[in-house]
Design an enzyme around this catalytic site. Structure first.
Site, PDB file in Angstrom:
ATOM      1  N   TYR A 147       0.857  -1.188   0.000  1.00  0.00           N
ATOM      2  CA  TYR A 147       0.000   0.000   0.000  1.00  0.00           C
ATOM      3  C   TYR A 147       0.887   1.230   0.000  1.00  0.00           C
ATOM      4  O   TYR A 147       1.925   1.269   0.682  1.00  0.00           O
ATOM      5  CB  TYR A 147      -0.897   0.016   1.245  1.00  0.00           C
ATOM      6  CG  TYR A 147      -1.723   1.278   1.398  1.00  0.00           C
ATOM      7  CD1 TYR A 147      -3.002   1.364   0.867  1.00  0.00           C
ATOM      8  CD2 TYR A 147      -1.217   2.388   2.073  1.00  0.00           C
ATOM      9  CE1 TYR A 147      -3.761   2.524   1.007  1.00  0.00           C
ATOM     10  CE2 TYR A 147      -1.965   3.552   2.210  1.00  0.00           C
ATOM     11  CZ  TYR A 147      -3.236   3.618   1.676  1.00  0.00           C
ATOM     12  OH  TYR A 147      -3.974   4.748   1.802  1.00  0.00           O
TER      13      TYR A 147
ATOM     14  N   GLU B 158      -3.413   7.570  -4.032  1.00  0.00           N
ATOM     15  CA  GLU B 158      -3.349   6.276  -3.347  1.00  0.00           C
ATOM     16  C   GLU B 158      -3.168   5.141  -4.335  1.00  0.00           C
ATOM     17  O   GLU B 158      -3.792   5.128  -5.401  1.00  0.00           O
ATOM     18  CB  GLU B 158      -4.635   6.063  -2.539  1.00  0.00           C
ATOM     19  CG  GLU B 158      -4.658   4.766  -1.731  1.00  0.00           C
ATOM     20  CD  GLU B 158      -5.967   4.588  -0.986  1.00  0.00           C
ATOM     21  OE1 GLU B 158      -5.967   4.755   0.250  1.00  0.00           O
ATOM     22  OE2 GLU B 158      -6.994   4.298  -1.647  1.00  0.00           O
TER      23      GLU B 158
END
Length: 389
Positions: free
Chosen positions: A108, A196
């Site tokens: 992530y 993101e």
């Protein structure tokens, strides 16, 4: 403002961030042809501005152009319901066709603003593929945070810190540094609110790729980036929200029956809280802004009462920059032009409030002037419930 995944990946590529090979399709035939170009195996992803697509059946690995055609045909032109869309779902108008990856690890990576520290934050985790809130709750020690001093800017050691903390090595470290640097440049140069990548994947052959892309832009910075503003997809917005955007007011449709018009976001939130405290439900969030003029008030009012769920209107205005008499004239003009036939409750204080009260009382419209916020909310909820009988 949000953009679709395929547009986010195009921006990633412009900033040197490695992404899977792929292209967008708007018909089943295009999806099949793109799958053939990728060797006959691909991932088909529904392109909507909501998360949870995979869990909702909007993402699938296909093993042939025929399977790609069949899956795309089942998605395109139909609503996809996810945890973030609401029960009505969102109509899928395009799909992203990408190379199918053999994934070894899912990571992530994100760049956002830490408002407490007043500086950009680079956040990473070795637990990708999950919602970051779930990771933070279940594995708080797996969240890596590195802050960037805006006066100094991004430095390569920041990227190396992220890479080493994630257990990357060799060529992956260089790619990671370039990826973090590219995302940070995108974040700052395009006035983003969030960039993101989830998941950021390590493939079986050692590549480091952004398998997903979420890019949110700060609406207040869009005037500097017309090329970004042009990417807005209004097809997923409600018609009233699109009209509000054009009128220069902030409007969000909710599920209640009390239509709210307020000047100032904080006052709007307090107004909605008071409505709920009085036993009602707000039908919307509508902020006309501190410098609203008569024309903007009129436009906002028309948007407000265009919602069929609205049974009563609550107008809560603090006249500071915006004068009370101007607000009142805008309300009256809009109500008269559309022939409003539902009750209205107005709480108006501040500059020229008394003149505003006079204009409202002499308008001949079904307007009740309330003395304070609590009285206004209580009366609006009462009138709204009575209108439903």
């Amino acid at each position: 403002m949000k953009v679709h995944e395929y547009l986010g990946k195009r921006l990633f590529a412009e900033y040197g961030v490695p992404v899977p090979r792929g292209e967008v399709a708007e018909t089943p035939d295009q999806a099949a042809a793109l799958t053939a170009d990728l060797g006959g195996r691909a991932v088909i992803k529904a392109q909507i501005l909501a998360g949870g697509r995979g869990k909702a059946g909007g993402v699938r690995v296909v093993a042939s152009p025929e399977q790609a055609w069949e899956f795309a045909a089942g998605l395109l032109g139909r609503p996809l319901v996810t945890a973030q869309t609401g029960p009505g779902g969102v109509v899928v108008r395009r799909v992203l066709v990408e190379e199918a990856l053999e994934i070894d690890r899912e990571l992530y990576l994100a760049v956002l603003v830490d408002r407490d520290r007043g500086r950009p934050l680079i956040m990473a985790s070795a637990t990708g593929g999950m919602e970051i809130e779930e990771v933070a709750a279940a594995f708080p020690d797996r969240i890596i945070r590195v802050w960037v001093d805006p006066a100094v800017g991004f430095q390569p050691y920041i990227g190396r810190t992220v890479a080493f903390s994630l257990g990357l090595s060799g060529e992956q470290v260089r790619t990671a540094v370039e990826t973090v640097a590219g995302l940070y440049r995108l974040f700052t140069e395009k006035d983003c609110a969030l960039v993101e990548v989830n998941p950021w994947v390590v493939t079986a052959d050692g590549r480091l790729l952004a398998a997903d892309a979420k890019v949110d832009f700060d609406d207040n910075g869009l005037f500097r980036h017309p090329e970004i503003a042009a990417l807005r997809d209004t097809s997923e917005d409600s018609p009233l929200e699109v009209e509000a955007m054009r009128a220069g007011v902030s409007y969000v449709k909710l599920n209640g029956f009390v239509g709210c018009m307020v000047n100032g976001a904080g006052l709007a939130m307090a107004t909605m809280d008071l409505i709920k405290l009085a036993g009602g439900e707000p039908a919307n969030f509508l902020d006309v802004g501190g410098g609203a003029n008569e024309e903007r008030i009129a436009a906002a009012f028309k948007i407000l009462i265009s919602d069929p769920d609205v049974r009563v209107v609550l107008i809560n205005i603090f006249g500071g920059i915006a004068r009370g008499d101007v607000i009142a004239r805008g309300i009256v003009a809009a109500a008269q032009s559309v022939g409003v036939n539902i009750p209205m409750v107005v709480r108006l204080v501040g500059t020229n409030a008394e003149e505003g009260h006079r204009i409202l009382r002499e308008s001949g419209l079904p307007i009740t002037v309330a003395a304070d916020m609590a009285e206004a909310a209580t009366l609006a909820v009462k009138l709204g419930k009575e209108a439903a009988r």
